[in-house]
Structures are given as structure tokens and as C-alpha cells.
Motif scaffolding. Structure first.
Motif, mmCIF file in Angstrom:
data_model
loop_
_atom_site.group_PDB
_atom_site.id
_atom_site.type_symbol
_atom_site.label_atom_id
_atom_site.label_comp_id
_atom_site.label_asym_id
_atom_site.label_seq_id
_atom_site.Cartn_x
_atom_site.Cartn_y
_atom_site.Cartn_z
ATOM 1 N N VAL A 37 4.293 -28.920 71.240
ATOM 2 C CA VAL A 37 3.766 -28.316 70.074
ATOM 3 C C VAL A 37 3.270 -28.625 68.645
ATOM 4 O O VAL A 37 4.556 -29.801 68.357
ATOM 5 C CB VAL A 37 5.199 -26.843 69.586
ATOM 6 N N ILE A 38 3.034 -28.967 68.369
ATOM 7 C CA ILE A 38 1.947 -29.109 67.123
ATOM 8 C C ILE A 38 2.750 -28.996 66.247
ATOM 9 O O ILE A 38 3.050 -27.552 65.506
ATOM 10 C CB ILE A 38 0.954 -29.353 66.803
ATOM 11 N N GLU A 39 3.846 -29.995 65.207
ATOM 12 C CA GLU A 39 4.518 -29.529 63.952
ATOM 13 C C GLU A 39 4.507 -30.156 63.070
ATOM 14 O O GLU A 39 3.928 -31.204 63.046
ATOM 15 C CB GLU A 39 6.137 -29.577 64.468
ATOM 16 N N GLU A 40 5.104 -29.835 61.938
ATOM 17 C CA GLU A 40 4.716 -30.224 60.681
ATOM 18 C C GLU A 40 5.695 -31.156 61.059
ATOM 19 O O GLU A 40 6.076 -32.089 60.982
ATOM 20 C CB GLU A 40 5.796 -29.031 59.402
ATOM 21 N N GLY A 41 4.662 -32.099 59.645
ATOM 22 C CA GLY A 41 4.854 -33.779 59.640
ATOM 23 C C GLY A 41 5.038 -34.317 61.564
ATOM 24 O O GLY A 41 4.488 -36.078 60.980
ATOM 25 N N ASP A 42 3.976 -33.846 61.773
ATOM 26 C CA ASP A 42 3.031 -34.529 62.826
ATOM 27 C C ASP A 42 2.061 -34.871 62.951
ATOM 28 O O ASP A 42 1.184 -34.345 61.412
ATOM 29 C CB ASP A 42 3.026 -34.010 64.140
ATOM 30 N N LEU A 43 1.374 -36.408 63.092
ATOM 31 C CA LEU A 43 0.126 -37.080 63.314
ATOM 32 C C LEU A 43 -0.876 -36.230 64.521
ATOM 33 O O LEU A 43 -0.011 -35.936 65.676
ATOM 34 C CB LEU A 43 -0.144 -38.045 63.378
ATOM 35 N N VAL A 44 -2.003 -35.918 64.815
ATOM 36 C CA VAL A 44 -2.875 -35.280 66.144
ATOM 37 C C VAL A 44 -3.151 -36.466 65.874
ATOM 38 O O VAL A 44 -4.693 -36.871 64.794
ATOM 39 C CB VAL A 44 -2.655 -33.888 65.680
#
Length: 235
Positions: free
Chosen positions: A83-90
């Protein structure tokens, strides 16, 4: 030095590559509106591929990369159920095939609030990538372009984390000659399409890569990718 004549493309071939790159730009613009915290990497990569096909891509240049958080430390990571989360770089790396010719671009974006180190590393990669593009010109050695990117990253203290070459040629295959790396003996020539894609990958933390596809000219290069490169943060 003898070079593979296939490295230099005809105007007709370049037109297909430019069309493929334009599809990539349109797709990235859509994804910026689409992507949200809570989505999986696979959901975003599926949307990238669906969008490229909807735009008219006859195929994909390669399996789409969409990785987030610690998965961005893998230059060729595969999208997962993470899951893509707050604080992630994508990091998203993708391309359309048009008229048999490939597009190829990479953008890294932030989700929510990022750490100062994430922002700093992004700025270093952006500077390296921008200077690398500026160094591209007919007659310049591919190693010299790699040296520009690698030098900026090394001088910033992250040299050990730039673990691949700066770029490669693009055509009917997404990876063709020439190669832009530390050992390359290739020289850039007019009408060669090449990528410029430095990156920093800090183990167990995060990575950043920015990639444009440029067409070499006698006066410099034409950037086929027009998507913004300054850090974009999606909230």
C-alpha cells in the motif's frame, strides 16, 4: 571508432518515438490526479498501463514499474500489493510503443509530507539529471555524460548509491546501443535517442530516479519528455 548505425534514427523513426513520449506525458498527468494514499502499487501500475493503451499504445515498452517506500530502493522493482502510504516516495517507470518504437520515462513523486533527506536526495538527483541532459550533444562521449551525473551525485556524498548507468539508446527495443555508463566507448551523434536517468538508492530506506528520453542534435538535444521534474507531492 565504428558505431552501430542503428543508433542513429531516421526522422520517421524519431516521430514515432516522440509520439510515444507524448503518450507518456499524458499518462503521467492523469496518474497525478489518480494516485492516492491507500492504493496499492499494482493498482497504480495497472492504471498506467490501461491509460497508455487507451491513449493508443499498441504495446508497452516493458512491464511498468511502480514502487513505493522501501521498494524504491530497487531500480527495477516490480509492483506489489504494498500500500502506498503517507511519507512514501513513489517511482514510476513506463513507456508506450507507437509504430514499433518505444517511449521510456521515469518520475518519482512524494506522498504527503517527506523527510528533509528525501527532499535533499531528490534535489541531488534532479540536479544530476538536468545537468546530464544539458551535457548531451553530438560529438560528446557517452562516458562524459555519465561522468557529469555521477560527479554531482558523488560530490554530494551519495556516489555509492548510484548503482547503474546513466542511460541507453531507445528504438524498437527499449534498451539499445549506445550505453551511457562509466565504461562506455560510444559517442553521441545527431538523431540518436537516448535516456538520461541517474538515481540514488539508499538500502532499507528509499530511492529516487528521474528519466527523460532525449534526441541528440548538433546544438544539444531535444527533450521528448515534457512532464515536470520538480518534486511533486500528492496529498
Amino acid at each position: 571508432m565504428n558505431q552501430d548505425t542503428n543508433m542513429v534514427k531516421t526522422p520517421e523513426e524519431l516521430m514515432q518515438i516522440l509520439k510515444a513520449a507524448a503518450m507518456g506525458d499524458m499518462c503521467f498527468s492523469h496518474i497525478l490526479e489518480f494516485i492516492k494514499p491507500g492504493m496499492t502499487e499494482l493498482a497504480v501500475s495497472d492504471e498506467i498501463e490501461r491509460t497508455l493503451r487507451k491513449l493508443g499504445a499498441e504495446a508497452l515498452s516493458f512491464p511498468t514499474i511502480c514502487v513505493s517506500g522501501v521498494n524504491t530502493t530497487k531500480p527495477h522493482g516490480e509492483p506489489s500489493e504494498k500500500v502506498i502510504e503517507e511519507g512514501d516516495l513513489v517511482t514510476m517507470d513506463f513507456g508506450a510503443v507507437v509504430g514499433g518504437y518505444c517511449g521510456d520515462m521515469t518520475r518519482t513523486i512524494g506522498i504527503g509530507s517527506l523527510s528533509e533527506e528525501q527532499k535533499t536526495v531528490y534535489d541531488i538527483v534532479l540536479r544530476a539529471q538536468t545537468e546530464g541532459v544539458a551535457a548531451c550533444k553530438a560529438g560528446v562521449s557517452c562516458k562524459a555524460v555519465d561522468d557529469v551525473c555521477r560527479g554531482i551525485i558523488s560530490d554530494a556524498g551519495y556516489g555509492e548509491y548510484f548503482v547503474h548507468g546513466t542511460g541507453h539508446g531507445v528504438g524498437k527495443e527499449v534498451h539499445e546501443a549506445p550505453v551511457l555508463n562509466t565504461k562506455s566507448e560510444d559517442v553521441l551523434a545527431e538523431f540518436m535517442p537516448v535516456t538520461v536517468e541517474p538515481g540514488i538508492y539508499i538500502p532499507d530506506q528509499f530511492g529516487v530516479r528521474i528519466e527523460d528520453l532525449v534526441i541528440i542534435t548538433d546544438f544539444g538535444c531535444i527533450n521528448a519528455v515534457h512532464s515536470p521534474k520538480e518534486l511533486i507531492i500528492v496529498r
